[in-house]
Design a protein around this motif. Sequence first.
Motif, PDB file in Angstrom:
ATOM      1  N   ASP A   1      82.665  57.452 -84.605  1.00  0.00           N
ATOM      2  CA  ASP A   1      82.897  58.823 -85.068  1.00  0.00           C
ATOM      3  C   ASP A   1      83.103  58.928 -86.573  1.00  0.00           C
ATOM      4  OD1 ASP A   1      83.307  61.686 -84.564  1.00  0.00           O
ATOM      5  OD2 ASP A   1      85.321  61.260 -85.295  1.00  0.00           O
ATOM      6  N   ARG A   2      83.982  58.086 -87.093  1.00  0.00           N
ATOM      7  CA  ARG A   2      84.320  58.187 -88.509  1.00  0.00           C
ATOM      8  C   ARG A   2      83.092  57.909 -89.384  1.00  0.00           C
ATOM      9  NH1 ARG A   2      85.202  59.645 -92.345  1.00  0.00           N
ATOM     10  NH2 ARG A   2      86.937  59.590 -93.814  1.00  0.00           N
ATOM     11  N   ILE A   3      82.320  56.913 -88.963  1.00  0.00           N
ATOM     12  CA  ILE A   3      81.124  56.546 -89.729  1.00  0.00           C
ATOM     13  C   ILE A   3      80.071  57.642 -89.645  1.00  0.00           C
ATOM     14  CG2 ILE A   3      79.287  54.823 -89.931  1.00  0.00           C
ATOM     15  CD1 ILE A   3      81.294  52.878 -88.512  1.00  0.00           C
TER      16      ILE A   3
ATOM     17  N   ARG B   1      80.504  60.733 -89.137  1.00  0.00           N
ATOM     18  CA  ARG B   1      80.915  61.950 -89.820  1.00  0.00           C
ATOM     19  C   ARG B   1      80.480  61.928 -91.278  1.00  0.00           C
ATOM     20  NH1 ARG B   1      87.038  62.981 -89.182  1.00  0.00           N
ATOM     21  NH2 ARG B   1      86.844  61.440 -87.522  1.00  0.00           N
ATOM     22  N   ARG B   2      80.443  60.732 -91.826  1.00  0.00           N
ATOM     23  CA  ARG B   2      80.003  60.587 -93.212  1.00  0.00           C
ATOM     24  C   ARG B   2      78.581  61.118 -93.381  1.00  0.00           C
ATOM     25  NH1 ARG B   2      81.618  55.139 -96.135  1.00  0.00           N
ATOM     26  NH2 ARG B   2      83.627  56.157 -95.954  1.00  0.00           N
TER      27      ARG B   2
ATOM     28  N   LEU C   1      77.324  63.862 -88.915  1.00  0.00           N
ATOM     29  CA  LEU C   1      77.201  63.825 -87.459  1.00  0.00           C
ATOM     30  C   LEU C   1      78.580  63.637 -86.835  1.00  0.00           C
ATOM     31  CD1 LEU C   1      74.129  61.463 -87.379  1.00  0.00           C
ATOM     32  CD2 LEU C   1      74.119  63.848 -86.717  1.00  0.00           C
ATOM     33  N   SER C   2      78.604  63.572 -85.526  1.00  0.00           N
ATOM     34  CA  SER C   2      79.845  63.325 -84.813  1.00  0.00           C
ATOM     35  C   SER C   2      79.688  62.012 -84.061  1.00  0.00           C
ATOM     36  CB  SER C   2      80.082  64.475 -83.833  1.00  0.00           C
ATOM     37  OG  SER C   2      80.862  64.047 -82.753  1.00  0.00           O
ATOM     38  N   GLY C   3      80.784  61.385 -83.692  1.00  0.00           N
ATOM     39  CA  GLY C   3      80.694  60.187 -82.852  1.00  0.00           C
ATOM     40  C   GLY C   3      79.899  60.495 -81.603  1.00  0.00           C
TER      41      GLY C   3
ATOM     42  N   GLU D   1      77.494  70.021 -86.823  1.00  0.00           N
ATOM     43  CA  GLU D   1      77.217  68.656 -86.365  1.00  0.00           C
ATOM     44  C   GLU D   1      76.206  68.659 -85.231  1.00  0.00           C
ATOM     45  OE1 GLU D   1      81.602  66.675 -87.384  1.00  0.00           O
ATOM     46  OE2 GLU D   1      81.112  67.211 -85.333  1.00  0.00           O
TER      47      GLU D   1
ATOM     48  N   ALA E   1      91.037  54.092 -84.649  1.00  0.00           N
ATOM     49  CA  ALA E   1      89.760  53.504 -85.055  1.00  0.00           C
ATOM     50  C   ALA E   1      89.871  53.081 -86.514  1.00  0.00           C
ATOM     51  CB  ALA E   1      88.645  54.526 -84.871  1.00  0.00           C
ATOM     52  N   PRO E   2      88.938  52.271 -87.002  1.00  0.00           N
ATOM     53  CA  PRO E   2      88.950  51.903 -88.417  1.00  0.00           C
ATOM     54  C   PRO E   2      89.059  53.155 -89.287  1.00  0.00           C
ATOM     55  CG  PRO E   2      87.278  50.657 -87.266  1.00  0.00           C
ATOM     56  CD  PRO E   2      87.885  51.586 -86.266  1.00  0.00           C
ATOM     57  N   MET E   3      89.790  53.063 -90.358  1.00  0.00           N
ATOM     58  CA  MET E   3      90.111  54.188 -91.236  1.00  0.00           C
ATOM     59  C   MET E   3      91.028  55.198 -90.519  1.00  0.00           C
ATOM     60  SD  MET E   3      86.631  54.761 -93.438  1.00  0.00           S
ATOM     61  CE  MET E   3      85.414  54.458 -92.170  1.00  0.00           C
TER      62      MET E   3
ATOM     63  N   ASP F   1      91.020  56.836 -87.897  1.00  0.00           N
ATOM     64  CA  ASP F   1      90.507  58.089 -87.368  1.00  0.00           C
ATOM     65  C   ASP F   1      89.234  57.798 -86.598  1.00  0.00           C
ATOM     66  OD1 ASP F   1      90.047  60.742 -86.998  1.00  0.00           O
ATOM     67  OD2 ASP F   1      89.361  61.158 -89.026  1.00  0.00           O
ATOM     68  N   PRO F   2      89.024  58.284 -85.395  1.00  0.00           N
ATOM     69  CA  PRO F   2      89.928  59.082 -84.545  1.00  0.00           C
ATOM     70  C   PRO F   2      91.073  58.260 -83.927  1.00  0.00           C
ATOM     71  CG  PRO F   2      87.702  58.887 -83.579  1.00  0.00           C
ATOM     72  CD  PRO F   2      87.709  58.090 -84.819  1.00  0.00           C
TER      73      PRO F   2
ATOM     74  N   ARG G   1      90.356  63.632 -83.261  1.00  0.00           N
ATOM     75  CA  ARG G   1      90.299  63.340 -84.694  1.00  0.00           C
ATOM     76  C   ARG G   1      91.658  63.582 -85.335  1.00  0.00           C
ATOM     77  NH1 ARG G   1      84.485  65.979 -86.383  1.00  0.00           N
ATOM     78  NH2 ARG G   1      83.209  64.409 -85.337  1.00  0.00           N
TER      79      ARG G   1
END
Lengths: 654, 76
Positions: free
Chosen positions: A329-331, A333-334, A337-339, A367, B46-48, B50-51, B64
Amino acid sequence: MSNIKVALVGNPNTGKTSLFNRLTGLNQKVGNYPGITVDKKIGFTKLTSDKGAEIIDLPGTYSLNASSLDEDVAVKVLSDKNNENYPDVVVVVVDIENLKRNLFIFTQIKDLGIPTILAINMADQMTVRGIDIDIPKLESVLETKIALVSSKQNKGISHLKKLITSYKLLSVLPCFVEQDSVFSQYAKDDKKKHHLETVRRYQFLKSTLEETYTQDPQNAKDIRTLLDRILIHKVYGYLIFFTILFTVFQALFSWSAIPMDFIDSTFATLSEKTREYLPSGVFTNLLAEGIIPGIGGVVIFIPQIAFLFLFTSFLEESGYMSRVVFLMDRIMRRFGLSGKSIVPLISGTACAIPAIMAARNIENWKERLITILVTPFTTCSARLPVYAIIISLIIPTEATFLSFNVQGLLLMSLYLLGFSTAILAAAFLDKMLKISSKSYFVIEMPNYKLPLFKNVAYNVIEKTKAFVFEAGKIILAISILLWVLASYGPGDHLKNASEIVQKQHPTHQGDLLQTEIASYKLEHSYIGVMGKLIEPAIKPLGYDWKIGVAVITSFAAREVFVGTLATIYSVGNEQESTIKDRMRNEVYQDSKKPVYSFATGISILLFYAFAMQCMSTIAIVKRETNGWKWPMIQMFVMSGMAYVTAFIAYQTLS
Amino acid sequence: MKANTIADLQRGERAIIKSFMEIDVPLKLIEMGCIEGNYVEVLQRAPMQDPIYLNISGTYLAIRLEIASKVLVEKL
């Protein structure tokens, strides 16, 4: 006598579909609800010797508050007595391990006044988890009848059927009443009331379960903690994910090669035998040159599609996919997009159509839109036949690099290309689109479970069948049309072909003469004339007019490319040979160099990697985005990219 | 005492859900059992960071950081 109409309702991950499969076996059909594309599954089951039930499997939902399209379907079916699917009785399926949350929707459905049965699934876990339920008490508080079932071990199904048979005895009273808060009376957007009502329902369930449900905490430990520790680890988690992907794609190529070669040669033999045993004439030609190669072009990708669906449904069923969503998800979002975009992007490797529909789970509109727009870049199974045949023509089978099969590696890089293009396009769109919308990312992390063989198998059979028949219809129609266009032409060229050719090449004899006549005929047929017309536009990409025709017809669907070439190359060609051999022997008319050189091959691969060659995708994007704007932009951008990259590739490599 | 939100919880920490900082908390989250009085446990981030992966009174879900920081809790 008429069937009892039963609706299956429940949260996702409660084994609702397993129960549906248990009840109906393969006796089910998948359709669409009018106007929308949520899958509608209906099956039949025998209750007694003279009574049957029609079971509808409604989409998995957490509530009847209709906050998504899938939930909307359930609400529409259950709240409108005149709906064609309005049930006589509802079976609410809940998971024994999460009764409280699963029962939430049950209390809402009871409010609707439909006879309702509660099916507590995964009852086989009761002893393992140390769970004890006071069934009679729970039945009386909830105003219902309960069936403890295990779709895994096929237990309790006959009891459930008995309850369905005697549905008229069930109470239609609500189990949870408040003076002013019957669910259906709310205005849809009255959030505060919804919130309050939700809280009250939970309070009701909490006190109910305190009296009826006990779980020995000693036994509550599960493998979740252990597996989570590894699978969503900040290093191993990603390693495992990429290893799985890599393995799947390597396996996909090497495993399906054998059945695919077999199918290819079988259809070649079939064509040959047809010509041998049937009296010669127009019908035999149509069969041997149009219909059989056309069908062969569809059947050939059954192995790969089936494997792909097998892998994706295995990942979904096991609960692993949610972990990937969490990790990514976090990646993602950059890149805007969403996870949750991972699910469309991965299932896009099977087919963009269900993948684009899967984007509905993404709560944030921006997204979701970006996901819809970039998903067609991922390598769908319709590209596989094109890739497979071109790769096998330009790379020798035995070629290896660091002991990996080069064909497999090239295929893998095409997948990576598709995926990275999707990601980059998403990042670009994220910068370009000025849409602000709130992001509500909530995803359930289901229990890990070993996928039931039956569920996975049904899923694979059903999806492969749907795909083959849908694609098959188009391909068959196009093959027949092509055959006609390739066998007839304007003027007298075709009738007088042999005389003209003999005059032009007086020294040619036997096979050489026959081949020359055949290609003369094809060139002067309707399709030849059309192909010649567009040749100038595609020549810089390294394509001759025959490939040009295939590019045009495959605008309907990419896989038509192979079928078209199969038909074009077999018209007038009476030797038994596979499509692949024919393509290998194909030469440019002017230079007599092989058409399928490395440069042309790469150019075709790149063209199909980017071009929006799929009418169904355009249709689905139109439906999901509510208009022609986005599908049109998508089509022109993708096909433009395809042309430019194929052009650059061919010009640099040749 | 300074008010905590789910976003402030470390891995393994448990808390009781107290209230929401704005009305606009997604209904879906509430339907999944994220309501006043229920316990919440942070299972993993999760890494960083988030989530965040949570166990809310028996329901396992991931949200999130943005939403997590809107749910007020009292640490146990």
